[in-house]
Design a protein around this motif. Sequence first.
Motif, PDB file in Angstrom:
ATOM      1  N   VAL A   1       0.919  -1.068   0.146  1.00  0.00           N
ATOM      2  CA  VAL A   1      -0.029   0.133   0.036  1.00  0.00           C
ATOM      3  C   VAL A   1       0.975   1.372  -0.004  1.00  0.00           C
ATOM      4  O   VAL A   1       2.200   1.118   0.387  1.00  0.00           O
ATOM      5  N   SER A   2       0.091   2.531  -0.401  1.00  0.00           N
ATOM      6  CA  SER A   2       1.154   3.663  -0.108  1.00  0.00           C
ATOM      7  C   SER A   2       1.265   4.088   1.223  1.00  0.00           C
ATOM      8  O   SER A   2       0.605   3.611   2.074  1.00  0.00           O
ATOM      9  N   LEU A   3       2.489   4.515   1.541  1.00  0.00           N
ATOM     10  CA  LEU A   3       2.760   4.949   2.867  1.00  0.00           C
ATOM     11  C   LEU A   3       1.569   6.064   3.205  1.00  0.00           C
ATOM     12  O   LEU A   3       1.234   6.043   4.488  1.00  0.00           O
ATOM     13  N   LYS A   4       0.887   6.746   2.510  1.00  0.00           N
ATOM     14  CA  LYS A   4      -0.043   7.662   2.829  1.00  0.00           C
ATOM     15  C   LYS A   4      -1.180   6.857   3.303  1.00  0.00           C
ATOM     16  O   LYS A   4      -1.750   7.294   4.409  1.00  0.00           O
ATOM     17  N   GLU A   5      -1.826   5.630   2.588  1.00  0.00           N
ATOM     18  CA  GLU A   5      -2.773   4.689   3.060  1.00  0.00           C
ATOM     19  C   GLU A   5      -2.371   3.914   4.522  1.00  0.00           C
ATOM     20  O   GLU A   5      -3.144   4.066   5.429  1.00  0.00           O
ATOM     21  N   GLU A   6      -1.220   3.507   4.623  1.00  0.00           N
ATOM     22  CA  GLU A   6      -0.707   3.154   5.860  1.00  0.00           C
ATOM     23  C   GLU A   6      -0.784   4.072   6.937  1.00  0.00           C
ATOM     24  O   GLU A   6      -1.243   3.685   7.989  1.00  0.00           O
ATOM     25  N   LEU A   7      -0.244   5.316   6.618  1.00  0.00           N
ATOM     26  CA  LEU A   7      -0.426   6.369   7.815  1.00  0.00           C
ATOM     27  C   LEU A   7      -1.862   6.682   8.092  1.00  0.00           C
ATOM     28  O   LEU A   7      -2.151   6.663   9.506  1.00  0.00           O
ATOM     29  N   ALA A   8      -2.700   6.603   7.289  1.00  0.00           N
ATOM     30  CA  ALA A   8      -4.155   6.941   7.465  1.00  0.00           C
ATOM     31  C   ALA A   8      -4.758   5.695   8.557  1.00  0.00           C
ATOM     32  O   ALA A   8      -5.407   5.920   9.364  1.00  0.00           O
ATOM     33  N   THR A   9      -4.237   4.533   7.761  1.00  0.00           N
ATOM     34  CA  THR A   9      -4.800   3.175   8.474  1.00  0.00           C
ATOM     35  C   THR A   9      -4.308   3.429  10.066  1.00  0.00           C
ATOM     36  O   THR A   9      -4.969   2.883  11.027  1.00  0.00           O
TER      37      THR A   9
ATOM     38  N   SER B   1       1.145  -3.383   4.090  1.00  0.00           N
ATOM     39  CA  SER B   1       0.142  -3.065   4.850  1.00  0.00           C
ATOM     40  C   SER B   1       0.188  -3.392   6.148  1.00  0.00           C
ATOM     41  O   SER B   1       0.497  -4.872   6.398  1.00  0.00           O
ATOM     42  N   LEU B   2      -0.202  -2.730   7.051  1.00  0.00           N
ATOM     43  CA  LEU B   2       0.007  -2.847   8.363  1.00  0.00           C
ATOM     44  C   LEU B   2       1.223  -3.166   8.917  1.00  0.00           C
ATOM     45  O   LEU B   2       1.455  -3.733  10.249  1.00  0.00           O
TER      46      LEU B   2
END
Length: 154
Positions: free
Chosen positions: A1-9, A44-45
């Motif tokens: 996943v993008s780091l942006k998605e990971e940080l949002a998660t 991810s995660l």
Amino acid sequence: VSLKEELATMDLYMSIENIRFSNEINFEILVDNDIDLNQIKIPSLVLQPFLENALWHGLSSKKGEKNIKLSVARSEGDFITISIEDNGIGRVAAQKIADDKIVKRKSIGIALTKNRLANFVKDFKNNFSVYFVDLKDENENPSGTEVVLSIPLR
């Protein structure tokens, strides 16, 4: 996943966990301005076990202010550095609490995460690294833990 998605998660994960802590945790994410979070891919995660350890081992037994800071920076070469710092009781005190528990539970989250990272970078020219820093105050008393992940970009 993008780091942006990971940080949002991870922000969502910490919001949920913070409910269990009666909203006592101060969580912040800091990202250097020169980083395009959409271009950086990570498993991810991958950050979740480190945040979980900070919460449950570092901060759950701590009195007073409870902070976790997640920082993202570009480092030498083609690497991204992700740091997770807490102001918890420290690894020595956390281990003592774990040793004193009647029911022992083997923690495998970090080992599994290292395996996932090894698989993720197997075709990259550089490897990842994870290290732990035992933070101390001016009197050399434990003042938390910092986990530093260095992940290659290619």
